[in-house]
Motif scaffolding. Structure first.
Motif, PDB file in Angstrom:
ATOM      1  N   ALA A   1       1.852  10.052  -0.379  1.00  0.00           N
ATOM      2  CA  ALA A   1       2.178   9.168   0.745  1.00  0.00           C
ATOM      3  C   ALA A   1       0.924   8.423   1.170  1.00  0.00           C
ATOM      4  CB  ALA A   1       2.737   9.967   1.923  1.00  0.00           C
ATOM      5  N   ARG A   2       1.114   7.351   1.905  1.00  0.00           N
ATOM      6  CA  ARG A   2      -0.017   6.639   2.500  1.00  0.00           C
ATOM      7  C   ARG A   2      -0.427   7.381   3.761  1.00  0.00           C
ATOM      8  NH1 ARG A   2       1.657   0.753   3.687  1.00  0.00           N
ATOM      9  NH2 ARG A   2      -0.544   0.586   4.232  1.00  0.00           N
TER      10      ARG A   2
ATOM     11  N   ALA B   1       9.999   3.969  -2.030  1.00  0.00           N
ATOM     12  CA  ALA B   1       8.954   4.447  -1.125  1.00  0.00           C
ATOM     13  C   ALA B   1       7.591   4.411  -1.789  1.00  0.00           C
ATOM     14  CB  ALA B   1       9.275   5.868  -0.637  1.00  0.00           C
ATOM     15  N   GLU B   2       7.513   4.829  -3.059  1.00  0.00           N
ATOM     16  CA  GLU B   2       6.208   4.842  -3.721  1.00  0.00           C
ATOM     17  C   GLU B   2       5.737   3.434  -4.046  1.00  0.00           C
ATOM     18  OE1 GLU B   2       3.720   6.610  -7.465  1.00  0.00           O
ATOM     19  OE2 GLU B   2       5.828   7.102  -7.258  1.00  0.00           O
ATOM     20  N   ILE B   3       6.657   2.586  -4.461  1.00  0.00           N
ATOM     21  CA  ILE B   3       6.281   1.199  -4.754  1.00  0.00           C
ATOM     22  C   ILE B   3       5.694   0.545  -3.504  1.00  0.00           C
ATOM     23  CG2 ILE B   3       7.196  -1.091  -5.283  1.00  0.00           C
ATOM     24  CD1 ILE B   3       9.142   0.295  -7.215  1.00  0.00           C
ATOM     25  N   MET B   4       6.339   0.780  -2.352  1.00  0.00           N
ATOM     26  CA  MET B   4       5.839   0.221  -1.100  1.00  0.00           C
ATOM     27  C   MET B   4       4.457   0.770  -0.778  1.00  0.00           C
ATOM     28  SD  MET B   4       9.294   0.187   1.222  1.00  0.00           S
ATOM     29  CE  MET B   4       8.410  -0.348   2.684  1.00  0.00           C
ATOM     30  N   ALA B   5       4.253   2.062  -1.029  1.00  0.00           N
ATOM     31  CA  ALA B   5       2.943   2.670  -0.762  1.00  0.00           C
ATOM     32  C   ALA B   5       1.869   2.066  -1.654  1.00  0.00           C
ATOM     33  CB  ALA B   5       3.021   4.183  -0.953  1.00  0.00           C
ATOM     34  N   LEU B   6       2.189   1.899  -2.937  1.00  0.00           N
ATOM     35  CA  LEU B   6       1.213   1.358  -3.878  1.00  0.00           C
ATOM     36  C   LEU B   6       0.867  -0.097  -3.563  1.00  0.00           C
ATOM     37  CD1 LEU B   6       2.592   2.871  -7.200  1.00  0.00           C
ATOM     38  CD2 LEU B   6       0.490   3.520  -6.016  1.00  0.00           C
ATOM     39  N   LEU B   7       1.841  -0.842  -3.047  1.00  0.00           N
ATOM     40  CA  LEU B   7       1.626  -2.248  -2.728  1.00  0.00           C
ATOM     41  C   LEU B   7       1.087  -2.444  -1.314  1.00  0.00           C
ATOM     42  CD1 LEU B   7       4.805  -3.863  -4.334  1.00  0.00           C
ATOM     43  CD2 LEU B   7       2.452  -3.968  -5.175  1.00  0.00           C
ATOM     44  N   GLY B   8       1.032  -1.367  -0.528  1.00  0.00           N
ATOM     45  CA  GLY B   8       0.571  -1.485   0.851  1.00  0.00           C
ATOM     46  C   GLY B   8       1.524  -2.285   1.714  1.00  0.00           C
ATOM     47  N   ALA B   9       2.826  -2.188   1.426  1.00  0.00           N
ATOM     48  CA  ALA B   9       3.841  -2.934   2.171  1.00  0.00           C
ATOM     49  C   ALA B   9       4.444  -2.071   3.266  1.00  0.00           C
ATOM     50  CB  ALA B   9       4.936  -3.418   1.223  1.00  0.00           C
TER      51      ALA B   9
END
Length: 444
Positions: free
Chosen positions: A308-309, A408-416
């Protein structure tokens, strides 16, 4: 205006000008609202020429020194870092013609009208989060309108003779108490003070609440000895664990720590826990230990790892009764051993909140995984196109739950922070190749 100064109990001197005073105020009201409700609030500001002359005639000298350019630049960087640590959005205001009586004397009027605390919160927000000029009477009048009190009286406070006289008495009190700076000083009685510019204060009344807070201070100790000292304390905690070990791994170690680290030492400590102990690791995407994740397959007592972020911090919480936290501070890396029930409860709540939405490490989507690259591309297009989870999951032949974990992980990796933003950011980074979009016809 009649001024009443408490004879007993702590006094909190606040300044709307100082960013450190704003953060001390936020620390106080966010973490110790019961203390904030009991103490007396007194404004502290740099007086204008007329007020300063009157004070000098009374032999009053306030502890204000003009700031050098170098110090101003340092404070600018320091404050931004501290605001980021606290999760505060801030705007650095531009003071073209500062007249601090406008906002600080306005507080005296707001307090008399029964809205003092609300006024303080509104002015701090206007200055440090909206970037407004609080030396402008119209800005103060607008705050009065929002609070539903006499906005004209607020705007005129700096020119009202009675209010100015009341303000002068407050500044005399600052002189008598010997307050060192307008950053959240607390005076328990005339002649004593406690300067706490960057940490929340603790009340000194002999109430059960104050005794509990005093005990809490003693239950947080600094861990010395460099990273070796941190590892020693961590090993003691892990070996003594009976039920649970929760770990947050999200702080990049500095060069000196890298030299001190023994390969696999931290992992061996985790595996050395008692058989009855369940272990959970919450990692940031950048610091995820892939080999640790792979080792869990087939293990009888697997370590549960999620991604998670999270803020840049290392934390170890054992049985909910002890915690070791390593984070950056104004003086560099700081490690603390925590046994305070209140702080431990907060840590536990934060961990559980993030853990509940974190992505299991063995179900992550990796942009570097060629086998899943096409799936990632389709999910990104679906996010950008606003396709519903149900439709996208059905056309990708995965469950809705699995699809949401991928998202959820894609958003975390992209900082979205939200889904459409993830799709837009992926397009900006050139990650979107033309593919068939779930829920829509493929592009010709």
């Amino acid at each position: 205006m009649e001024v009443t100064v408490a004879k007993r109990g702590p006094r909190w001197y606040f300044s709307f000008r100082s960013p450190y005073a704003w953060m001390a105020y936020r620390d106080l009201t966010d973490h110790y609202p019961d203390v904030a409700a009991e103490i007396d609030w007194l404004p502290f500001w740099e007086p204008d020429a007329a007020a300063d002359e009157e004070l000098k005639e009374q032999g009053v000298r306030l502890p204000y020194v003009p700031m050098s350019r170098e110090k101003h630049l340092y404070i600018l960087q320091d404050v931004r870092r501290l605001a980021k640590e606290r999760g505060l959005d801030m705007v650095w205001p531009v003071d073209r013609e500062p007249h601090w009586e406008v906002s600080h004397l306005g507080y005296l009027v707001a307090e008399k009208l029964g809205r003092g605390p609300e006024y303080i919160a509104a002015v701090y927000r206007a200055r440090w989060q909206l970037g407004q000029d609080i030396s402008d009477p119209e800005v103060i009048a607008g705050i009065g309108r929002d609070l539903g009190i006499d906005h004209a009286a607020l705007a005129a406070a700096a020119t009202d003779p009675a209010t100015r006289e009341a303000g002068r008495k407050f500044l005399e009190l600052i002189h008598r108490d010997g307050v060192p700076s307008p950053a959240g000083a607390v005076a328990a009685r005339p002649g004593s003070h406690l300067g706490r510019p960057r940490t929340p204060p603790v009340g000194r009344r002999h109430s059960p609440g104050s005794r509990r807070r005093s005990l809490q201070e003693r239950e947080i100790t600094i861990v010395g000895g460099g990273y070796a000292g941190v590892l020693e304390v961590a090993q003691e905690l892990i070996c003594g664990a009976e039920r649970t070990i929760d770990i947050v791994h999200a702080r990049v170690p500095d060069a000196s720590e890298q030299r001190e680290r023994a390969d696999g030492a931290e992992r061996e400590m985790i595996y050395g826990a008692k058989d009855s102990v369940s272990v959970r690791v919450l990692s940031s995407p950048a610091l995820l230990n892939e080999s640790l994740v792979e080792e869990q397959f087939g293990r009888e007592r697997a370590v549960e790892v999620r991604v998670a972020r999270v803020p840049p911090v290392q934390a170890l919480v054992v049985d909910g009764t002890s915690a070791l936290v390593v984070a950056e501070s104004a003086v560099g890396r700081r490690a603390s051993l925590i046994k305070s029930p209140e702080v431990l409860h907060t840590l536990h709540t934060l961990f559980e909140t993030v853990w509940s939405t974190a992505v299991p490490a063995d179900e992550r989507v990796s942009f570097g995984d060629r086998d899943r690259a096409g799936l990632v591309q389709q999910i990104l297009w679906a996010l950008r196109g606003g396709v519903t989870d149900e439709v996208a999951a059905r056309e990708l032949t995965v469950s809705v739950r699995t699809y949401r974990r991928y998202v959820a992980e894609i958003m975390a990796l992209l900082g979205a922070n939200f889904r459409f933003q993830a799709g837009v950011r992926a397009a900006e980074l050139g990650l979107l190749a033309p593919v068939a979009v779930p829920g829509r016809r493929a592009r010709g």
